[in-house]
Write a protein that holds these residues in place. Structure first.
Motif, PDB file in Angstrom:
ATOM      1  N   VAL A   1      -6.354 -10.842  51.395  1.00  0.00           N
ATOM      2  CA  VAL A   1      -5.619  -9.595  51.618  1.00  0.00           C
ATOM      3  C   VAL A   1      -5.308  -8.912  50.303  1.00  0.00           C
ATOM      4  N   GLU A   2      -4.886  -9.705  49.289  1.00  0.00           N
ATOM      5  CA  GLU A   2      -4.564  -9.131  47.987  1.00  0.00           C
ATOM      6  C   GLU A   2      -5.794  -8.520  47.340  1.00  0.00           C
ATOM      7  N   VAL A   3      -6.942  -9.200  47.465  1.00  0.00           N
ATOM      8  CA  VAL A   3      -8.170  -8.658  46.884  1.00  0.00           C
ATOM      9  C   VAL A   3      -8.522  -7.337  47.546  1.00  0.00           C
ATOM     10  N   GLY A   4      -8.402  -7.269  48.889  1.00  0.00           N
ATOM     11  CA  GLY A   4      -8.713  -6.025  49.580  1.00  0.00           C
ATOM     12  C   GLY A   4      -7.800  -4.899  49.163  1.00  0.00           C
ATOM     13  N   ALA A   5      -6.506  -5.185  49.008  1.00  0.00           N
ATOM     14  CA  ALA A   5      -5.557  -4.158  48.577  1.00  0.00           C
ATOM     15  C   ALA A   5      -5.873  -3.689  47.175  1.00  0.00           C
ATOM     16  N   ALA A   6      -6.245  -4.625  46.284  1.00  0.00           N
ATOM     17  CA  ALA A   6      -6.586  -4.233  44.921  1.00  0.00           C
ATOM     18  C   ALA A   6      -7.818  -3.336  44.896  1.00  0.00           C
ATOM     19  N   ALA A   7      -8.782  -3.631  45.778  1.00  0.00           N
ATOM     20  CA  ALA A   7      -9.986  -2.802  45.831  1.00  0.00           C
ATOM     21  C   ALA A   7      -9.644  -1.389  46.270  1.00  0.00           C
ATOM     22  N   GLU A   8      -8.707  -1.260  47.237  1.00  0.00           N
ATOM     23  CA  GLU A   8      -8.311   0.076  47.690  1.00  0.00           C
ATOM     24  C   GLU A   8      -7.624   0.842  46.563  1.00  0.00           C
ATOM     25  N   ILE A   9      -6.780   0.135  45.788  1.00  0.00           N
ATOM     26  CA  ILE A   9      -6.089   0.794  44.678  1.00  0.00           C
ATOM     27  C   ILE A   9      -7.092   1.265  43.633  1.00  0.00           C
ATOM     28  N   ARG A  10      -8.063   0.400  43.315  1.00  0.00           N
ATOM     29  CA  ARG A  10      -9.069   0.801  42.327  1.00  0.00           C
ATOM     30  C   ARG A  10      -9.866   1.999  42.818  1.00  0.00           C
ATOM     31  N   ALA A  11     -10.177   2.023  44.119  1.00  0.00           N
ATOM     32  CA  ALA A  11     -10.928   3.156  44.656  1.00  0.00           C
ATOM     33  C   ALA A  11     -10.125   4.437  44.558  1.00  0.00           C
ATOM     34  N   ALA A  12      -8.801   4.341  44.745  1.00  0.00           N
ATOM     35  CA  ALA A  12      -7.957   5.532  44.668  1.00  0.00           C
ATOM     36  C   ALA A  12      -7.838   6.042  43.245  1.00  0.00           C
ATOM     37  N   GLU A  13      -8.033   5.134  42.266  1.00  0.00           N
ATOM     38  CA  GLU A  13      -7.883   5.543  40.882  1.00  0.00           C
ATOM     39  C   GLU A  13      -9.157   6.163  40.307  1.00  0.00           C
ATOM     40  N   VAL A  14     -10.259   6.128  41.056  1.00  0.00           N
ATOM     41  CA  VAL A  14     -11.500   6.716  40.575  1.00  0.00           C
ATOM     42  C   VAL A  14     -11.322   8.225  40.452  1.00  0.00           C
ATOM     43  N   GLU A  15     -11.761   8.779  39.344  1.00  0.00           N
ATOM     44  CA  GLU A  15     -11.587  10.207  39.103  1.00  0.00           C
ATOM     45  C   GLU A  15     -12.384  11.006  40.115  1.00  0.00           C
ATOM     46  N   PRO A  16     -11.793  12.014  40.755  1.00  0.00           N
ATOM     47  CA  PRO A  16     -12.508  12.786  41.758  1.00  0.00           C
ATOM     48  C   PRO A  16     -13.647  13.574  41.151  1.00  0.00           C
ATOM     49  N   VAL A  17     -14.678  13.791  41.950  1.00  0.00           N
ATOM     50  CA  VAL A  17     -15.825  14.561  41.477  1.00  0.00           C
ATOM     51  C   VAL A  17     -15.455  16.030  41.430  1.00  0.00           C
ATOM     52  N   ALA A  18     -16.348  16.835  40.837  1.00  0.00           N
ATOM     53  CA  ALA A  18     -16.087  18.249  40.683  1.00  0.00           C
ATOM     54  C   ALA A  18     -15.915  18.920  42.046  1.00  0.00           C
ATOM     55  N   ALA A  19     -15.129  19.989  42.059  1.00  0.00           N
ATOM     56  CA  ALA A  19     -14.861  20.693  43.304  1.00  0.00           C
ATOM     57  C   ALA A  19     -16.076  21.504  43.740  1.00  0.00           C
ATOM     58  N   GLU A  20     -16.120  21.813  45.024  1.00  0.00           N
ATOM     59  CA  GLU A  20     -17.180  22.689  45.524  1.00  0.00           C
ATOM     60  C   GLU A  20     -16.896  24.103  45.016  1.00  0.00           C
ATOM     61  N   PRO A  21     -17.891  24.765  44.407  1.00  0.00           N
ATOM     62  CA  PRO A  21     -17.642  26.096  43.849  1.00  0.00           C
ATOM     63  C   PRO A  21     -17.279  27.110  44.930  1.00  0.00           C
ATOM     64  N   SER A  22     -16.187  27.836  44.720  1.00  0.00           N
ATOM     65  CA  SER A  22     -15.760  28.834  45.699  1.00  0.00           C
ATOM     66  C   SER A  22     -15.157  30.067  45.027  1.00  0.00           C
ATOM     67  N   TRP A  23     -15.175  30.107  43.667  1.00  0.00           N
ATOM     68  CA  TRP A  23     -14.631  31.239  42.946  1.00  0.00           C
ATOM     69  C   TRP A  23     -15.746  32.162  42.459  1.00  0.00           C
ATOM     70  N   GLN A  24     -15.339  33.294  41.901  1.00  0.00           N
ATOM     71  CA  GLN A  24     -16.275  34.262  41.327  1.00  0.00           C
ATOM     72  C   GLN A  24     -16.249  34.170  39.802  1.00  0.00           C
ATOM     73  N   TRP A  25     -17.354  34.553  39.184  1.00  0.00           N
ATOM     74  CA  TRP A  25     -17.363  34.652  37.728  1.00  0.00           C
ATOM     75  C   TRP A  25     -16.410  35.766  37.306  1.00  0.00           C
ATOM     76  N   PRO A  26     -15.661  35.581  36.233  1.00  0.00           N
ATOM     77  CA  PRO A  26     -14.708  36.615  35.798  1.00  0.00           C
ATOM     78  C   PRO A  26     -15.348  37.762  35.015  1.00  0.00           C
ATOM     79  N   LEU A  27     -16.644  37.682  34.755  1.00  0.00           N
ATOM     80  CA  LEU A  27     -17.358  38.750  34.063  1.00  0.00           C
ATOM     81  C   LEU A  27     -18.601  39.132  34.848  1.00  0.00           C
ATOM     82  N   THR A  28     -18.974  40.399  34.741  1.00  0.00           N
ATOM     83  CA  THR A  28     -20.190  40.916  35.363  1.00  0.00           C
ATOM     84  C   THR A  28     -21.018  41.638  34.294  1.00  0.00           C
TER      85      THR A  28
END
Length: 208
Positions: A52-79
């Protein structure tokens, strides 16, 4: 010793000794599991707890993984879409020097900068020696542009694509440009992830 005498000797044993000789439960137990005895033996119960402790530690490590880049949804600020003159290069420590945003090439000084997403102006003023405007997009995200002069006031709502100011000279020595920084809370993040798909590619199986 005759059998009746042996039986009497067993019955006269202290309760603690007698209970140590037998499990607390006599029913069938799952494979790999042992009910603790009064003598303190935990048997396989310790192994189950460790799992049980090993499983909980694995969940904590998974939560600490840095999130990937966001899906692009903004506009460029220059044209038109600008060239990136200098990329995002944050320092390893907050107090060290680095590049906490991106430098975008402009056609010339005086061109308009537009808000990449809807939001509210949270700051307009001079920082050190250059004019800056900051837009609060909600969800902890804020865009800052410099050197940009603006006639907007703090508290003004802006729409995506709305002009928020004009570029003045002074940031890039060889060409006109604007520095665009984005913060999520107190942390600087790469602004390009909101206008370009920086998520890692995923190989899919070939289909006939």
């Amino acid at each position: 010793m005759k059998p009746p005498v042996l039986l009497a000797a067993v019955l006269l044993l202290p309760a603690s000794v007698a209970s140590a000789a037998a499990p607390l439960s006599h029913g069938p137990q799952p494979a790999g599991f042992e009910i603790p005895t009064a003598a303190g033996g935990m048997g396989a119960a310790v192994e189950v707890g460790a799992a049980v402790e090993v499983g909980a530690a694995a969940e904590i490590r998974a939560a600490e993984v840095e999130p990937v880049a966001a899906e692009p949804s903004w506009q460029w600020p220059l044209t038109p879409r600008p060239q990136v003159l200098r990329d995002f290069d944050p320092p390893s420590k907050p107090w060290l020097s680095g590049h906490r945003g991106v430098d975008l090439e402009a056609v010339s000084d005086g061109v308009q900068v537009t808000s990449p997403a809807a939001g509210t102006v949270s700051f307009v003023g001079v920082v050190v020696d250059r004019p800056v405007i900051t837009i609060d997009h909600g969800n902890g995200l804020r865009s800052s542009f410099e050197p940009v002069e603006s006639t907007l006031a703090a508290g003004s709502p802006v729409a995506a694509g709305q002009a928020i100011g004009t570029i003045v000279a002074g940031h890039c020595p060889a060409s006109s440009c604007v520095h665009w920084g984005v913060r999520r809370g107190d942390d600087y993040v790469n602004p390009l992830q909101f206008v370009m798909d920086l998520r890692p590619s995923i190989l899919l199986p070939l289909t006939p």
